[in-house]
Enzyme design. Structure first.
Site, short mmCIF file in Angstrom:
data_model
loop_
_atom_site.label_atom_id
_atom_site.label_comp_id
_atom_site.label_asym_id
_atom_site.label_seq_id
_atom_site.Cartn_x
_atom_site.Cartn_y
_atom_site.Cartn_z
N GLY A 34 0.81 -1.21 0.00
CA GLY A 34 0.00 0.00 0.00
C GLY A 34 0.85 1.26 0.00
N CYS A 91 -4.93 8.22 8.66
CA CYS A 91 -4.36 7.86 9.97
C CYS A 91 -4.70 8.75 11.16
CB CYS A 91 -2.85 7.76 9.82
SG CYS A 91 -2.42 6.37 8.76
P1 NAD Z 1 -3.06 0.47 2.46
O1 NAD Z 1 -4.48 0.13 2.67
O2 NAD Z 1 -2.67 1.44 1.40
O3 NAD Z 1 -2.23 -0.88 2.17
C1 NAD Z 1 -2.36 -2.05 2.90
C2 NAD Z 1 -2.25 -3.24 1.94
O4 NAD Z 1 -2.21 -4.45 2.70
C3 NAD Z 1 -3.45 -3.39 0.99
O5 NAD Z 1 -2.99 -3.34 -0.35
C4 NAD Z 1 -4.04 -4.77 1.35
O6 NAD Z 1 -4.52 -5.48 0.23
C5 NAD Z 1 -2.84 -5.49 1.95
N1 NAD Z 1 -3.17 -6.61 2.84
C6 NAD Z 1 -4.02 -6.61 3.89
N2 NAD Z 1 -4.00 -7.82 4.50
C7 NAD Z 1 -3.12 -8.60 3.82
C8 NAD Z 1 -2.65 -9.94 3.97
N3 NAD Z 1 -3.06 -10.72 4.97
N4 NAD Z 1 -1.75 -10.41 3.09
C9 NAD Z 1 -1.31 -9.62 2.08
N5 NAD Z 1 -1.69 -8.33 1.89
C10 NAD Z 1 -2.59 -7.83 2.75
O7 NAD Z 1 -2.52 0.96 3.87
P2 NAD Z 1 -1.30 1.97 4.15
O8 NAD Z 1 -1.75 3.38 3.98
O9 NAD Z 1 -0.09 1.50 3.41
O10 NAD Z 1 -1.11 1.75 5.72
C11 NAD Z 1 -0.55 0.56 6.23
C12 NAD Z 1 -0.24 0.77 7.71
O11 NAD Z 1 0.73 1.81 7.86
C13 NAD Z 1 -1.44 1.22 8.56
O12 NAD Z 1 -1.33 0.63 9.82
C14 NAD Z 1 -1.26 2.72 8.67
O13 NAD Z 1 -1.83 3.21 9.87
C15 NAD Z 1 0.25 2.85 8.72
N6 NAD Z 1 0.77 4.14 8.23
C16 NAD Z 1 0.26 4.70 7.09
C17 NAD Z 1 0.81 5.89 6.60
C18 NAD Z 1 0.27 6.56 5.36
O14 NAD Z 1 0.73 7.65 5.06
N7 NAD Z 1 -0.65 5.96 4.61
C19 NAD Z 1 1.92 6.46 7.24
C20 NAD Z 1 2.43 5.83 8.38
C21 NAD Z 1 1.85 4.66 8.84
C1 UGA Z 2 0.55 12.02 8.87
C2 UGA Z 2 1.82 12.35 9.66
O1 UGA Z 2 2.25 13.65 9.29
C3 UGA Z 2 2.91 11.32 9.38
O2 UGA Z 2 4.04 11.57 10.19
C4 UGA Z 2 2.37 9.92 9.69
O3 UGA Z 2 3.33 8.93 9.36
C5 UGA Z 2 1.12 9.67 8.89
O4 UGA Z 2 0.13 10.71 9.19
C6 UGA Z 2 0.45 8.37 9.23
O5 UGA Z 2 0.65 7.82 10.29
O6 UGA Z 2 -0.33 7.97 8.37
P1 UGA Z 2 -0.27 12.34 6.36
O7 UGA Z 2 -1.61 12.02 6.93
O8 UGA Z 2 0.19 11.62 5.16
O9 UGA Z 2 0.86 12.13 7.49
O10 UGA Z 2 -0.21 13.89 5.98
P2 UGA Z 2 -0.04 15.23 6.85
O11 UGA Z 2 0.90 16.12 6.13
O12 UGA Z 2 0.24 14.96 8.26
O13 UGA Z 2 -1.48 15.89 6.72
C7 UGA Z 2 -2.60 15.32 7.35
C8 UGA Z 2 -3.78 16.26 7.20
O14 UGA Z 2 -3.59 17.44 7.97
C9 UGA Z 2 -4.02 16.75 5.77
O15 UGA Z 2 -5.41 16.76 5.50
C10 UGA Z 2 -3.44 18.15 5.76
O16 UGA Z 2 -4.01 18.98 4.79
C11 UGA Z 2 -3.77 18.59 7.16
N1 UGA Z 2 -2.89 19.67 7.66
C12 UGA Z 2 -1.56 19.45 7.81
C13 UGA Z 2 -3.44 20.91 7.99
O17 UGA Z 2 -4.67 21.12 7.86
N2 UGA Z 2 -2.62 21.89 8.47
C14 UGA Z 2 -1.28 21.70 8.64
O18 UGA Z 2 -0.59 22.64 9.09
C15 UGA Z 2 -0.74 20.44 8.30
#
Ligand code: NAD
Ligand code: UGA
Length: 484
Positions: free
Chosen positions: A17, A285
């Site tokens: 993902g 998140c």
């Molecule tokens: P996502 O939904 O984009 O990707 C997750 C992927 O895992 C999907 O493609 C799904 O099909 C796959 N999957 C689920 N179960 C599976 C299994 N058993 N075997 C194989 N594949 C499987 O999610 P994401 O945004 O990449 O987030 C993943 C984790 O990272 C979450 O816990 C999220 O909170 C954390 N996180 C996300 C961000 C972000 O910016 N999106 C940043 C930091 C942390």
């Molecule tokens: C956020 C954190 O910044 C990451 O460190 C973390 O890894 C991630 O969540 C996660 O755990 O998924 P992200 O959600 O990708 O990252 O993007 P951000 O830049 O944090 O923005 C989040 C939301 O807040 C957006 O809708 C953005 O427009 C809003 N935002 C951000 C504001 O409204 N004001 C700001 O000053 C900053």
């Protein structure tokens, strides 16, 4: 074999993902001697990662295509061969989704850990030899204990090939932000590794240290690491709710939130980042992780702490409804049958991700009021918008017999526009919901002539120049700007 003498040659990442794909691409780029296999059960996603046309990768991130081009087929591979790749791996990253539960115990707050547990069971079944399992997903505190229990139950068992296996578990939460993922991965503020086994911690450190200075690699126990991730997101989101609260106050008192932000952020103890007022935070998140924290606090008998964090989310929801309400009020109390343009649907600029995007709540409120919305976003597909709104697109204005009928009946409709100009033509108002670079310096003098007067610009990101809007003969509402 211990982790100290275990050289990591092969990594398997479960979950291709927004985190798994970019993170593994950067590890493969920086560690050409390691084979990195990313697996996912979503075949469509795997195929998109393997697509020859790099503009079709399933995740849009500036710079990602170049990293994938350098590594894919060299030491980075995407497939759905989960069992085979787990069996080959010295280290398995779990990077699957952990959304908020929608039913059962903890519904609406706790994280749904079914995908994480499924991964742990797959690893327990198919791993061979010594395997380090790394939690990359964001998880509730003490999840590692559950994973450990599943793996340790398999520890003493004999693997499918009859050999004995051992496991170590580490927590290595990801802090990247979407839109800047590659930069964040290449130059992280810190890398956090939590665990009990120093050998396993060293094995993971040896990977990151290929490009991250050792001083930035923080080592903690498992529970501190899990809790740090939830807390960091809660702190960041809290700053946004705080500045949005100040913005609402600025609007009624004549202040300008940008001036206030600058004044506050100049205090070195506070700092200038994350003080931009807007339509509320979106993304997959912040809300999920805070609600998870709220659930944990209640579970551990800390209701006051739970309520404190819960307010950060409720203020965010209020901000989004407030903006929709305000649009209706400014347009003489009704948007029924009126055409409005929506600029931006992703939750922030430079991503195609719409999860929890403020645009969803705001446009749903306007559709509920019977508005006709022309939506333009440079990266979000019409299909995705339809899914998010749970409403199919109508035909655009020229041949819009159906939506005219819908307008007469007071039903809200939307269609996808191919350009800003196209979206704005014939509208009474335009809402800027995402701060895409191209929306910063639009030619308002020309665009204004396309709108029906009196016409409004609702700038929820405070990115337009008020003087330019005024001289284009348009009315302006800008978040946090109460100046006349
Ligand atoms: P996502 O939904 O984009 O990707 C997750 C992927 O895992 C999907 O493609 C799904 O099909 C796959 N999957 C689920 N179960 C599976 C299994 N058993 N075997 C194989 N594949 C499987 O999610 P994401 O945004 O990449 O987030 C993943 C984790 O990272 C979450 O816990 C999220 O909170 C954390 N996180 C996300 C961000 C972000 O910016 N999106 C940043 C930091 C942390
Ligand atoms: C956020 C954190 O910044 C990451 O460190 C973390 O890894 C991630 O969540 C996660 O755990 O998924 P992200 O959600 O990708 O990252 O993007 P951000 O830049 O944090 O923005 C989040 C939301 O807040 C957006 O809708 C953005 O427009 C809003 N935002 C951000 C504001 O409204 N004001 C700001 O000053 C900053």
């Amino acid at each position: 074999m211990t982790s100290a003498n275990l050289q990591i040659r092969t990594i398997c990442c479960i979950g291709a993902g927004y985190v798994g794909g970019p993170t593994m691409a950067v590890i493969a780029d920086r560690c050409p001697e390691i084979q990195v296999n990313v697996v996912d059960l979503n075949l469509e996603r795997v195929n998109a990662w393997n697509s020859e046309d790099l503009s079709k990768l399933p995740v849009y991130e500036p710079g990602l295509d170049e990293v994938v081009q350098r590594t894919r087929g060299r030491n980075l591979y995407f497939s759905s061969e989960i069992e085979i790749e787990i069996a080959k791996a010295d280290m398995v990253f779990i990077s699957v989704n952990t959304p908020t539960k929608t039913k059962g115990l903890g519904s609406g707050q706790a994280s749904d850990l079914r995908w994480v547990e499924a991964c742990a069971r797959q690893v327990a079944q198919f791993a061979r030899g010594h395997t380090i399992v790394v939690e990359k997903s964001t998880l509730p505190v003490r999840t590692a204990a559950a994973i450990q229990t599943i793996l340790r139950a398999a520890d003493q068992q004999i693997g499918t090939q009859g050999e004995s296996r051992t496991f170590e578990i580490l927590s290595n939460p990801e802090f990247l932000s979407e839109g800047t993922a590659i930069r964040d991965l290449e130059f992280p503020d810190r890398v956090l590794i939590g665990g009990e086994s120093s050998e396993a911690i060293e094995a993971l450190t040896s990977i990151y240290s290929k490009w991250v200075p050792l001083s930035k690699i923080l080592k903690t126990n498992l529970w501190s690491s899990e809790l740090s991730k939830l807390s960091a997101n809660a702190f960041l989101a809290q700053r946004i709710s705080s500045i949005n609260a100040v913005a609402a106050l600025c609007e009624v008192t004549g202040g300008d939130v940008r001036e206030v932000s600058k004044a506050i952020g100049s205090d070195s103890r506070i700092g200038p980042k994350f003080l931009n007022s807007g339509p509320g935070f979106g993304g997959s998140c912040f809300q999920k992780d805070i609600l998870n924290l709220v659930y944990l606090c209640r579970h551990f008998g800390l209701p006051e702490v739970a309520e404190y964090w819960e307010k950060v989310v409720s203020l965010n929801t209020w901000q989004q409804h407030r903006i929709a309400r305000l649009v209706v009020e400014k347009l003489f109390g009704t948007v029924t049958g009126k055409r409005l343009a929506i600029l931006g649907f992703s939750f922030k600029a430079n991503t195609n991700d719409t999860r929890e995007s403020p645009a969803i709540r705001i446009t749903k409120d306007l559709l509920e009021e019977g508005a006709q919305l022309a939506i333009f976003d440079p990266k979000v597909t019409s299909h995705q918008i339809g899914k998010d709104l749970a409403l199919s697109a109508s035909s655009p204005p020229d041949d819009r017999n159906n939506s005219s009928q819908a307008a007469l009946k007071g039903e809200g409709t939307w269609w996808s526009s191919t350009s800003v100009e196209n979206a704005l033509t014939g509208t009474d108002a335009v809402l800027i919901l995402t701060e895409w670079e191209q929306f910063h310096d639009l030619n308002w003098a020309r665009l204004g002539t396309k709108m029906r007067k009196p016409a409004w610009v609702f700038d929820t990101r405070a990115i337009v120049d008020p003087e330019i809007i005024k001289s284009a003969g348009l009315k302006l509402w800008q978040v946090g700007n109460g100046a006349e």
